[in-house]
Scaffold this active site. Structure first.
Site, PDB file in Angstrom:
ATOM      1  CG  ASP A   5      37.639 -31.566 -42.963  1.00  0.00           C
ATOM      2  OD1 ASP A   5      37.119 -30.666 -42.215  1.00  0.00           O
ATOM      3  OD2 ASP A   5      36.624 -32.095 -43.356  1.00  0.00           O
TER       4      ASP A   5
ATOM      5  CG  HIS B 103      34.771 -42.075 -37.412  1.00  0.00           C
ATOM      6  ND1 HIS B 103      33.943 -41.952 -38.359  1.00  0.00           N
ATOM      7  CD2 HIS B 103      34.036 -42.445 -36.342  1.00  0.00           C
ATOM      8  CE1 HIS B 103      32.670 -42.435 -38.330  1.00  0.00           C
ATOM      9  NE2 HIS B 103      32.822 -43.127 -36.869  1.00  0.00           N
TER      10      HIS B 103
ATOM     11  CB  SER C  73      28.092  10.884 -27.731  1.00  0.00           C
ATOM     12  OG  SER C  73      28.077  11.539 -28.728  1.00  0.00           O
TER      13      SER C  73
ATOM     14  CG  PHE D 159      34.998   4.125 -25.639  1.00  0.00           C
ATOM     15  CD1 PHE D 159      35.810   4.119 -26.690  1.00  0.00           C
ATOM     16  CD2 PHE D 159      33.945   3.455 -25.468  1.00  0.00           C
ATOM     17  CE1 PHE D 159      35.319   3.657 -28.000  1.00  0.00           C
ATOM     18  CE2 PHE D 159      33.270   2.815 -26.801  1.00  0.00           C
ATOM     19  CZ  PHE D 159      34.049   3.071 -28.022  1.00  0.00           C
TER      20      PHE D 159
ATOM     21  NE  ARG E  42      33.760   4.583 -31.717  1.00  0.00           N
ATOM     22  CZ  ARG E  42      34.529   5.533 -31.318  1.00  0.00           C
ATOM     23  NH1 ARG E  42      35.777   5.562 -31.778  1.00  0.00           N
ATOM     24  NH2 ARG E  42      34.074   6.529 -30.885  1.00  0.00           N
TER      25      ARG E  42
ATOM     26  CE  LYS F 205      34.232  15.691 -31.504  1.00  0.00           C
ATOM     27  NZ  LYS F 205      35.309  14.730 -31.918  1.00  0.00           N
TER      28      LYS F 205
ATOM     29  N   GLY G 122      32.737   9.899 -33.077  1.00  0.00           N
ATOM     30  CA  GLY G 122      32.796   8.709 -32.895  1.00  0.00           C
ATOM     31  C   GLY G 122      31.343   7.856 -33.317  1.00  0.00           C
TER      32      GLY G 122
ATOM     33  CD  GLU H  23      30.377   4.364 -31.333  1.00  0.00           C
ATOM     34  OE1 GLU H  23      30.996   4.399 -30.594  1.00  0.00           O
ATOM     35  OE2 GLU H  23      29.126   4.747 -31.259  1.00  0.00           O
TER      36      GLU H  23
END
Length: 479
Positions: free
Chosen positions: A112, A150, A288, A355, A372, A389, A400, A404
Protein backbone atom coordinates in the site's frame (compact mmCIF):
# COMPACT_ATOMS: atom_id res chain seq x y z
CA UNK A 1 6.33 4.76 30.87
CA UNK A 2 7.97 1.37 31.46
CA UNK A 3 11.72 1.58 32.17
CA UNK A 4 12.60 -0.42 29.03
CA UNK A 5 10.52 1.92 26.86
CA UNK A 6 12.04 4.99 28.52
CA UNK A 7 15.55 3.69 27.79
CA UNK A 8 14.54 3.08 24.19
CA UNK A 9 13.25 6.65 23.82
CA UNK A 10 16.52 8.07 25.14
CA UNK A 11 18.72 5.82 22.98
CA UNK A 12 16.66 6.09 19.80
CA UNK A 13 16.36 9.85 20.18
CA UNK A 14 20.15 10.08 20.23
CA UNK A 15 20.26 8.14 16.95
CA UNK A 16 17.53 10.37 15.49
CA UNK A 17 19.56 13.45 16.28
CA UNK A 18 22.58 11.94 14.54
CA UNK A 19 20.50 10.96 11.50
CA UNK A 20 21.21 7.25 11.89
CA UNK A 21 17.70 5.77 12.05
CA UNK A 22 15.42 3.76 9.77
CA UNK A 23 11.96 2.21 10.02
CA UNK A 24 10.97 -1.26 8.84
CA UNK A 25 7.19 -1.47 8.52
CA UNK A 26 5.22 -4.68 8.28
CA UNK A 27 1.54 -5.39 7.66
CA UNK A 28 0.69 -4.60 11.26
CA UNK A 29 1.30 -0.90 10.59
CA UNK A 30 -1.34 -0.80 7.84
CA UNK A 31 -4.06 -3.04 9.31
CA UNK A 32 -5.36 -0.36 11.74
CA UNK A 33 -5.90 1.92 8.73
CA UNK A 34 -8.53 -0.51 7.43
CA UNK A 35 -6.50 -2.79 5.18
CA UNK A 36 -6.87 -6.52 5.67
CA UNK A 37 -3.99 -8.67 6.80
CA UNK A 38 -2.55 -11.51 4.72
CA UNK A 39 -4.88 -14.09 6.19
CA UNK A 40 -7.99 -12.11 5.25
CA UNK A 41 -6.60 -11.27 1.83
CA UNK A 42 -6.14 -14.97 1.06
CA UNK A 43 -9.39 -16.14 2.65
CA UNK A 44 -11.46 -16.13 -0.59
CA UNK A 45 -8.61 -17.84 -2.49
CA UNK A 46 -8.29 -20.55 0.15
CA UNK A 47 -11.91 -21.50 -0.44
CA UNK A 48 -11.03 -22.32 -4.05
CA UNK A 49 -8.52 -24.79 -2.62
CA UNK A 50 -10.91 -26.31 -0.06
CA UNK A 51 -8.62 -25.05 2.68
CA UNK A 52 -9.55 -23.42 5.98
CA UNK A 53 -7.34 -20.35 6.10
CA UNK A 54 -7.66 -20.18 9.90
CA UNK A 55 -5.77 -23.47 10.16
CA UNK A 56 -2.94 -22.37 7.88
CA UNK A 57 0.32 -21.01 9.25
CA UNK A 58 2.30 -20.80 5.97
CA UNK A 59 0.33 -18.16 4.05
CA UNK A 60 2.95 -17.84 1.30
CA UNK A 61 2.39 -21.53 0.60
CA UNK A 62 -1.37 -20.90 0.25
CA UNK A 63 -0.68 -18.22 -2.37
CA UNK A 64 1.59 -20.67 -4.21
CA UNK A 65 -1.04 -23.44 -4.01
CA UNK A 66 -3.56 -21.13 -5.67
CA UNK A 67 -1.20 -20.27 -8.51
CA UNK A 68 -0.42 -23.97 -8.97
CA UNK A 69 -4.11 -24.86 -9.07
CA UNK A 70 -4.71 -22.08 -11.60
CA UNK A 71 -2.14 -23.42 -14.03
CA UNK A 72 0.36 -20.72 -13.01
CA UNK A 73 -2.23 -18.04 -13.79
CA UNK A 74 -1.88 -15.27 -11.20
CA UNK A 75 -4.83 -13.16 -12.34
CA UNK A 76 -7.10 -13.98 -9.41
CA UNK A 77 -4.26 -13.46 -6.93
CA UNK A 78 -3.49 -10.06 -8.43
CA UNK A 79 -7.16 -9.14 -8.34
CA UNK A 80 -7.30 -10.07 -4.66
CA UNK A 81 -4.40 -7.67 -4.01
CA UNK A 82 -6.08 -4.89 -5.95
CA UNK A 83 -9.44 -5.42 -4.26
CA UNK A 84 -7.83 -5.39 -0.84
CA UNK A 85 -5.43 -2.47 -1.28
CA UNK A 86 -6.80 -0.16 -3.97
CA UNK A 87 -9.57 1.33 -1.87
CA UNK A 88 -8.90 4.52 0.03
CA UNK A 89 -7.59 4.20 3.55
CA UNK A 90 -6.58 7.00 5.88
CA UNK A 91 -3.17 7.02 7.55
CA UNK A 92 -3.13 6.13 11.23
CA UNK A 93 -1.76 8.23 14.07
CA UNK A 94 1.35 6.04 13.93
CA UNK A 95 1.91 6.91 10.26
CA UNK A 96 1.53 10.62 11.02
CA UNK A 97 3.89 10.49 13.98
CA UNK A 98 6.57 8.66 12.00
CA UNK A 99 6.30 11.28 9.25
CA UNK A 100 7.14 14.00 11.80
CA UNK A 101 10.44 12.38 12.75
CA UNK A 102 13.68 13.13 10.84
CA UNK A 103 13.85 9.60 9.44
CA UNK A 104 15.16 9.49 5.89
CA UNK A 105 14.92 5.74 5.24
CA UNK A 106 11.84 3.53 5.34
CA UNK A 107 11.72 -0.15 4.42
CA UNK A 108 8.47 -2.06 4.08
CA UNK A 109 7.05 -5.33 2.84
CA UNK A 110 3.65 -3.63 2.40
CA UNK A 111 2.24 -2.92 -1.04
CA UNK A 112 0.00 0.00 0.00
CA UNK A 113 0.90 3.70 -0.23
CA UNK A 114 0.18 4.84 3.31
CA UNK A 115 3.80 5.54 4.22
CA UNK A 116 4.67 7.64 1.18
CA UNK A 117 1.31 9.44 1.17
CA UNK A 118 1.73 10.47 4.81
CA UNK A 119 5.28 11.69 4.18
CA UNK A 120 4.08 13.79 1.25
CA UNK A 121 1.36 15.29 3.44
CA UNK A 122 4.19 16.58 5.63
CA UNK A 123 5.70 18.30 2.60
CA UNK A 124 8.54 15.82 2.15
CA UNK A 125 9.93 14.78 -1.23
CA UNK A 126 9.76 10.99 -1.37
CA UNK A 127 11.89 8.71 -3.53
CA UNK A 128 10.08 5.38 -4.03
CA UNK A 129 12.02 2.19 -4.72
CA UNK A 130 9.64 -0.66 -5.53
CA UNK A 131 11.35 -2.17 -8.56
CA UNK A 132 14.94 -2.96 -9.53
CA UNK A 133 15.23 -0.23 -12.23
CA UNK A 134 14.27 2.38 -9.62
CA UNK A 135 17.22 1.36 -7.48
CA UNK A 136 19.59 2.84 -10.05
CA UNK A 137 18.03 6.32 -10.02
CA UNK A 138 17.81 9.04 -7.39
CA UNK A 139 15.05 11.60 -7.18
CA UNK A 140 16.51 15.13 -6.97
CA UNK A 141 16.29 16.88 -3.60
CA UNK A 142 14.68 13.88 -1.92
CA UNK A 143 13.99 14.01 1.79
CA UNK A 144 13.06 10.37 2.31
CA UNK A 145 13.63 7.07 0.51
CA UNK A 146 10.96 4.39 0.82
CA UNK A 147 12.06 0.89 -0.17
CA UNK A 148 9.07 -1.33 -0.98
CA UNK A 149 10.97 -4.59 -1.11
CA UNK A 150 7.95 -6.72 -2.08
CA UNK A 151 6.60 -4.36 -4.71
CA UNK A 152 3.80 -1.85 -5.04
CA UNK A 153 0.05 -2.14 -5.55
CA UNK A 154 0.48 -0.20 -8.81
CA UNK A 155 2.30 -3.25 -10.21
CA UNK A 156 0.52 -6.29 -8.75
CA UNK A 157 2.08 -8.54 -11.40
CA UNK A 158 5.51 -7.80 -9.90
CA UNK A 159 4.49 -8.25 -6.26
CA UNK A 160 6.39 -10.80 -4.17
CA UNK A 161 3.61 -13.11 -3.00
CA UNK A 162 4.24 -16.77 -3.73
CA UNK A 163 6.98 -19.27 -2.87
CA UNK A 164 8.27 -18.94 -6.41
CA UNK A 165 8.67 -15.20 -5.86
CA UNK A 166 10.59 -15.70 -2.62
CA UNK A 167 12.84 -18.38 -4.12
CA UNK A 168 13.75 -16.10 -7.04
CA UNK A 169 14.12 -13.01 -4.89
CA UNK A 170 17.88 -13.11 -4.35
CA UNK A 171 18.43 -13.27 -8.11
CA UNK A 172 15.65 -11.06 -9.47
CA UNK A 173 15.69 -8.37 -6.76
CA UNK A 174 19.27 -8.62 -5.52
CA UNK A 175 19.79 -4.82 -5.31
CA UNK A 176 17.18 -4.70 -2.54
CA UNK A 177 19.09 -7.28 -0.52
CA UNK A 178 22.34 -5.38 -0.97
CA UNK A 179 20.78 -2.05 -0.01
CA UNK A 180 19.00 -3.49 3.02
CA UNK A 181 22.19 -5.14 4.26
CA UNK A 182 23.99 -1.81 3.96
CA UNK A 183 21.29 0.04 5.88
CA UNK A 184 21.24 -2.58 8.64
CA UNK A 185 24.95 -1.97 9.10
CA UNK A 186 24.83 1.83 9.23
CA UNK A 187 21.36 2.61 10.64
CA UNK A 188 19.43 1.75 13.77
CA UNK A 189 16.16 0.14 12.71
CA UNK A 190 12.83 0.17 14.48
CA UNK A 191 10.63 -2.70 13.29
CA UNK A 192 6.91 -1.95 13.53
CA UNK A 193 4.05 -4.30 12.68
CA UNK A 194 6.49 -6.96 11.59
CA UNK A 195 6.41 -10.62 12.63
CA UNK A 196 9.92 -11.63 11.46
CA UNK A 197 8.64 -14.54 9.36
CA UNK A 198 9.85 -13.08 6.06
CA UNK A 199 12.63 -15.30 4.62
CA UNK A 200 14.21 -12.44 2.68
CA UNK A 201 14.75 -10.36 5.80
CA UNK A 202 16.01 -13.37 7.75
CA UNK A 203 18.56 -14.04 5.01
CA UNK A 204 19.83 -10.45 5.12
CA UNK A 205 19.97 -10.40 8.93
CA UNK A 206 21.95 -13.63 8.86
CA UNK A 207 24.47 -12.23 6.38
CA UNK A 208 24.95 -9.11 8.51
CA UNK A 209 25.40 -11.25 11.63
CA UNK A 210 28.00 -13.47 9.95
CA UNK A 211 30.00 -10.50 8.67
CA UNK A 212 29.76 -8.43 11.87
CA UNK A 213 30.00 -10.95 14.67
CA UNK A 214 31.00 -8.50 17.41
CA UNK A 215 30.04 -5.03 16.20
CA UNK A 216 26.44 -5.30 15.07
CA UNK A 217 24.35 -2.15 15.31
CA UNK A 218 21.53 -2.25 17.86
CA UNK A 219 18.03 -2.57 16.37
CA UNK A 220 14.61 -2.55 18.02
CA UNK A 221 11.24 -4.18 17.45
CA UNK A 222 7.95 -3.67 19.23
CA UNK A 223 5.74 -6.67 20.01
CA UNK A 224 2.47 -6.86 21.86
CA UNK A 225 2.72 -9.29 24.76
CA UNK A 226 0.87 -12.47 23.86
CA UNK A 227 -2.46 -12.51 25.68
CA UNK A 228 -5.08 -15.21 25.82
CA UNK A 229 -7.53 -15.02 22.92
CA UNK A 230 -11.28 -15.61 23.23
CA UNK A 231 -12.01 -19.33 23.09
CA UNK A 232 -8.32 -20.26 23.33
CA UNK A 233 -7.44 -23.18 25.58
CA UNK A 234 -4.92 -22.83 28.38
CA UNK A 235 -2.57 -25.24 26.60
CA UNK A 236 -2.71 -23.32 23.33
CA UNK A 237 -2.14 -20.02 25.12
CA UNK A 238 0.85 -21.47 26.97
CA UNK A 239 2.26 -22.69 23.64
CA UNK A 240 1.97 -19.32 21.90
CA UNK A 241 3.30 -17.40 24.87
CA UNK A 242 6.31 -19.72 25.07
CA UNK A 243 6.86 -19.36 21.35
CA UNK A 244 6.93 -15.55 21.61
CA UNK A 245 9.57 -15.83 24.32
CA UNK A 246 11.69 -18.04 22.06
CA UNK A 247 11.30 -15.64 19.12
CA UNK A 248 12.40 -12.72 21.29
CA UNK A 249 15.43 -14.68 22.46
CA UNK A 250 16.30 -15.74 18.91
CA UNK A 251 16.22 -12.15 17.66
CA UNK A 252 19.07 -11.35 20.01
CA UNK A 253 21.30 -13.23 17.56
CA UNK A 254 20.70 -10.35 15.15
CA UNK A 255 21.02 -7.68 17.86
CA UNK A 256 17.30 -6.91 17.64
CA UNK A 257 15.98 -5.91 21.05
CA UNK A 258 12.25 -6.52 21.46
CA UNK A 259 10.16 -4.03 23.43
CA UNK A 260 6.94 -5.48 24.81
CA UNK A 261 3.72 -3.50 25.14
CA UNK A 262 0.44 -4.63 26.64
CA UNK A 263 -1.74 -2.67 24.19
CA UNK A 264 -1.10 -1.37 20.68
CA UNK A 265 -2.02 2.12 21.90
CA UNK A 266 1.28 2.12 23.79
CA UNK A 267 3.09 2.18 20.45
CA UNK A 268 1.30 5.40 19.56
CA UNK A 269 2.21 6.86 22.97
CA UNK A 270 5.82 5.82 22.45
CA UNK A 271 6.04 7.43 19.01
CA UNK A 272 4.33 10.57 20.31
CA UNK A 273 6.93 10.80 23.07
CA UNK A 274 9.72 10.47 20.50
CA UNK A 275 8.17 13.25 18.40
CA UNK A 276 7.73 15.51 21.43
CA UNK A 277 11.27 15.02 22.67
CA UNK A 278 12.77 15.50 19.24
CA UNK A 279 10.78 18.67 18.55
CA UNK A 280 11.58 20.03 22.01
CA UNK A 281 15.25 20.03 21.10
CA UNK A 282 14.31 23.10 19.07
CA UNK A 283 13.07 26.22 20.87
CA UNK A 284 11.29 28.91 18.89
CA UNK A 285 12.09 32.36 20.29
CA UNK A 286 9.41 34.97 19.70
CA UNK A 287 10.65 38.44 20.65
CA UNK A 288 10.54 42.04 19.54
CA UNK A 289 11.27 45.38 21.17
CA UNK A 290 11.01 49.02 20.22
CA UNK A 291 10.84 50.42 23.71
CA UNK A 292 13.65 49.09 25.92
CA UNK A 293 12.41 50.56 29.22
CA UNK A 294 13.07 50.11 32.09
CA UNK A 295 16.36 48.25 31.53
CA UNK A 296 17.73 50.16 28.55
CA UNK A 297 18.79 48.84 25.17
CA UNK A 298 22.33 47.72 26.14
CA UNK A 299 21.01 45.52 28.99
CA UNK A 300 18.32 43.93 26.81
CA UNK A 301 20.76 43.25 23.98
CA UNK A 302 23.24 41.72 26.43
CA UNK A 303 20.48 39.55 27.91
CA UNK A 304 19.35 38.36 24.47
CA UNK A 305 22.88 37.51 23.37
CA UNK A 306 23.61 35.61 26.57
CA UNK A 307 20.32 33.70 26.33
CA UNK A 308 21.10 32.65 22.74
CA UNK A 309 24.57 31.54 23.82
CA UNK A 310 23.29 29.63 26.86
CA UNK A 311 20.67 27.72 24.87
CA UNK A 312 23.17 26.63 22.22
CA UNK A 313 25.72 25.69 24.90
CA UNK A 314 23.11 23.43 26.49
CA UNK A 315 22.48 21.59 23.22
CA UNK A 316 19.27 23.39 22.26
CA UNK A 317 18.54 24.33 18.68
CA UNK A 318 17.11 27.83 18.21
CA UNK A 319 14.48 28.82 15.68
CA UNK A 320 13.77 32.50 15.23
CA UNK A 321 12.34 34.97 12.76
CA UNK A 322 14.79 37.66 13.92
CA UNK A 323 12.15 39.84 15.59
CA UNK A 324 12.70 43.59 15.46
CA UNK A 325 15.06 45.11 18.00
CA UNK A 326 16.12 41.88 19.73
CA UNK A 327 16.06 38.90 17.36
CA UNK A 328 19.42 39.78 15.89
CA UNK A 329 20.95 39.78 19.38
CA UNK A 330 19.64 36.28 20.11
CA UNK A 331 21.03 35.11 16.77
CA UNK A 332 24.39 36.79 17.40
CA UNK A 333 24.84 35.14 20.80
CA UNK A 334 23.85 31.76 19.43
CA UNK A 335 26.09 32.08 16.39
CA UNK A 336 29.09 33.06 18.49
CA UNK A 337 28.65 29.91 20.60
CA UNK A 338 28.35 27.73 17.50
CA UNK A 339 31.50 29.24 16.01
CA UNK A 340 33.37 29.07 19.33
CA UNK A 341 32.81 25.38 19.99
CA UNK A 342 32.55 24.15 16.38
CA UNK A 343 30.77 21.14 17.88
CA UNK A 344 27.84 21.50 15.48
CA UNK A 345 27.19 23.13 12.13
CA UNK A 346 25.35 26.44 11.93
CA UNK A 347 22.37 24.73 10.28
CA UNK A 348 22.26 22.18 13.11
CA UNK A 349 22.00 24.85 15.78
CA UNK A 350 19.98 27.60 14.13
CA UNK A 351 16.80 27.83 12.07
CA UNK A 352 16.45 31.34 10.69
CA UNK A 353 13.54 32.91 8.82
CA UNK A 354 14.21 36.66 8.43
CA UNK A 355 10.90 38.37 7.70
CA UNK A 356 10.86 40.22 4.34
CA UNK A 357 10.08 43.90 4.77
CA UNK A 358 9.43 45.26 1.29
CA UNK A 359 6.48 44.69 -1.00
CA UNK A 360 2.71 44.97 -1.03
CA UNK A 361 1.42 45.04 2.60
CA UNK A 362 -1.34 42.52 1.88
CA UNK A 363 1.07 40.07 0.26
CA UNK A 364 3.59 40.60 3.06
CA UNK A 365 0.99 39.76 5.70
CA UNK A 366 0.20 36.48 3.95
CA UNK A 367 3.88 35.67 3.55
CA UNK A 368 4.59 36.43 7.21
CA UNK A 369 1.78 34.11 8.25
CA UNK A 370 3.24 31.29 6.15
CA UNK A 371 6.69 32.01 7.57
CA UNK A 372 5.39 31.83 11.12
CA UNK A 373 3.50 28.60 10.54
CA UNK A 374 6.52 26.92 8.96
CA UNK A 375 9.21 27.94 11.42
CA UNK A 376 7.10 27.29 14.53
CA UNK A 377 6.27 23.81 13.22
CA UNK A 378 9.95 22.91 13.57
CA UNK A 379 9.97 23.54 17.31
CA UNK A 380 8.52 21.81 20.35
CA UNK A 381 8.89 24.72 22.78
CA UNK A 382 8.10 28.39 22.16
CA UNK A 383 9.67 31.11 24.30
CA UNK A 384 8.06 34.59 24.36
CA UNK A 385 10.07 37.66 25.35
CA UNK A 386 9.17 41.37 25.51
CA UNK A 387 6.92 42.03 22.51
CA UNK A 388 6.25 45.69 21.87
CA UNK A 389 6.28 47.96 18.84
CA UNK A 390 5.65 51.55 17.81
CA UNK A 391 2.20 52.41 16.45
CA UNK A 392 0.90 55.94 15.84
CA UNK A 393 3.64 57.30 18.06
CA UNK A 394 2.84 55.00 20.97
CA UNK A 395 4.37 51.81 22.31
CA UNK A 396 1.87 48.96 22.03
CA UNK A 397 2.01 45.18 22.41
CA UNK A 398 3.42 43.47 19.32
CA UNK A 399 0.59 41.65 17.55
CA UNK A 400 3.17 39.43 15.80
CA UNK A 401 4.26 37.96 19.13
CA UNK A 402 0.63 37.36 20.07
CA UNK A 403 0.00 35.67 16.73
CA UNK A 404 3.02 33.43 17.21
CA UNK A 405 1.63 32.43 20.60
CA UNK A 406 -1.67 31.48 18.93
CA UNK A 407 0.10 29.43 16.25
CA UNK A 408 2.22 27.64 18.86
CA UNK A 409 -0.92 26.74 20.78
CA UNK A 410 -2.63 25.49 17.60
CA UNK A 411 0.39 23.30 16.89
CA UNK A 412 0.36 21.90 20.46
CA UNK A 413 3.78 23.37 21.21
CA UNK A 414 4.75 24.09 24.81
CA UNK A 415 4.38 27.84 25.40
CA UNK A 416 6.64 29.67 27.86
CA UNK A 417 5.91 33.42 28.04
CA UNK A 418 8.47 35.11 30.28
CA UNK A 419 6.33 37.74 32.00
CA UNK A 420 9.29 39.48 33.65
CA UNK A 421 10.28 40.87 30.25
CA UNK A 422 7.04 42.89 30.05
CA UNK A 423 4.84 43.97 27.14
CA UNK A 424 3.05 41.20 25.20
CA UNK A 425 5.05 38.51 27.05
CA UNK A 426 3.68 39.81 30.35
CA UNK A 427 0.10 39.73 29.08
CA UNK A 428 0.55 36.20 27.76
CA UNK A 429 2.19 35.06 31.00
CA UNK A 430 -0.78 36.33 33.00
CA UNK A 431 -3.09 34.37 30.71
CA UNK A 432 -1.04 31.16 30.95
CA UNK A 433 -0.38 31.29 34.69
CA UNK A 434 -4.05 31.98 35.33
CA UNK A 435 -5.17 28.76 33.60
CA UNK A 436 -2.24 26.33 33.56
CA UNK A 437 -4.37 23.26 32.85
CA UNK A 438 -5.47 24.84 29.59
CA UNK A 439 -2.27 26.50 28.46
CA UNK A 440 0.57 24.42 29.95
CA UNK A 441 -0.68 20.85 30.47
CA UNK A 442 2.85 19.63 29.71
CA UNK A 443 4.28 21.28 32.85
CA UNK A 444 4.20 19.65 36.26
CA UNK A 445 3.47 21.60 39.40
CA UNK A 446 7.07 22.58 40.06
CA UNK A 447 7.60 23.78 36.48
CA UNK A 448 4.41 25.83 36.62
CA UNK A 449 5.76 27.45 39.76
CA UNK A 450 9.03 28.26 38.01
CA UNK A 451 7.17 29.84 35.09
CA UNK A 452 5.11 31.92 37.53
CA UNK A 453 8.32 33.08 39.23
CA UNK A 454 9.64 34.18 35.83
CA UNK A 455 6.74 36.63 35.60
CA UNK A 456 8.06 38.83 38.43
CA UNK A 457 9.94 41.97 37.46
CA UNK A 458 13.71 41.89 37.93
CA UNK A 459 16.26 44.70 37.60
CA UNK A 460 18.78 42.15 36.30
CA UNK A 461 17.49 40.46 33.13
CA UNK A 462 20.42 38.04 33.02
CA UNK A 463 19.19 36.48 36.27
CA UNK A 464 16.30 35.05 34.23
CA UNK A 465 18.58 32.94 32.03
CA UNK A 466 19.46 30.04 34.41
CA UNK A 467 15.80 29.33 35.35
CA UNK A 468 14.72 29.62 31.69
CA UNK A 469 17.38 27.12 30.61
CA UNK A 470 16.50 24.81 33.50
CA UNK A 471 12.80 24.88 32.59
CA UNK A 472 13.63 24.03 28.98
CA UNK A 473 16.00 21.25 30.08
CA UNK A 474 13.23 19.65 32.09
CA UNK A 475 10.87 19.73 29.13
CA UNK A 476 13.59 18.16 27.00
CA UNK A 477 13.99 15.30 29.46
CA UNK A 478 17.54 16.28 30.38
CA UNK A 479 16.79 16.47 34.10
Amino acid sequence: MKPALERFVVDYLAELVEGNTAIFAGAGLSVPAGYVDWRELLRPLSKDLDLNIDLESDLVAVAQFHVNASGQNRHKLHKALLDALSRDAKPTDNHRLLAQLPITTFWTTNYDKLIEDTLRERGKIVDIKSSVPQMATTRPHRDVTVYKMHGDIDRPNEAVVTKDDYERYSKQREPFITALAGDLIKRTFLFLGFSFTDPNLEHVLSQVRLNFTTDQRQHYAIFRSRSKQPGETDDDFAHYRARQIHVIEDLKRFNVKVLLVDEYSEITDLLAELVNRYRRRTVFVSASAFNFDPWGQPAIIEFAQELGRALIADGTRIATGLGAGIGDAIFTGALREVMRTKAIGIEDGLVLRPFPQSGDPTELASLWEDYRQEIISQAGIALFLFGNKLKDGHTVPADGVVREFEIARDQTIVVLPIGATGSAAQTLATLVIGDPDKFTPELDGASRGHLAALASHTPDLKSLIPPIVELIRKLQGKV
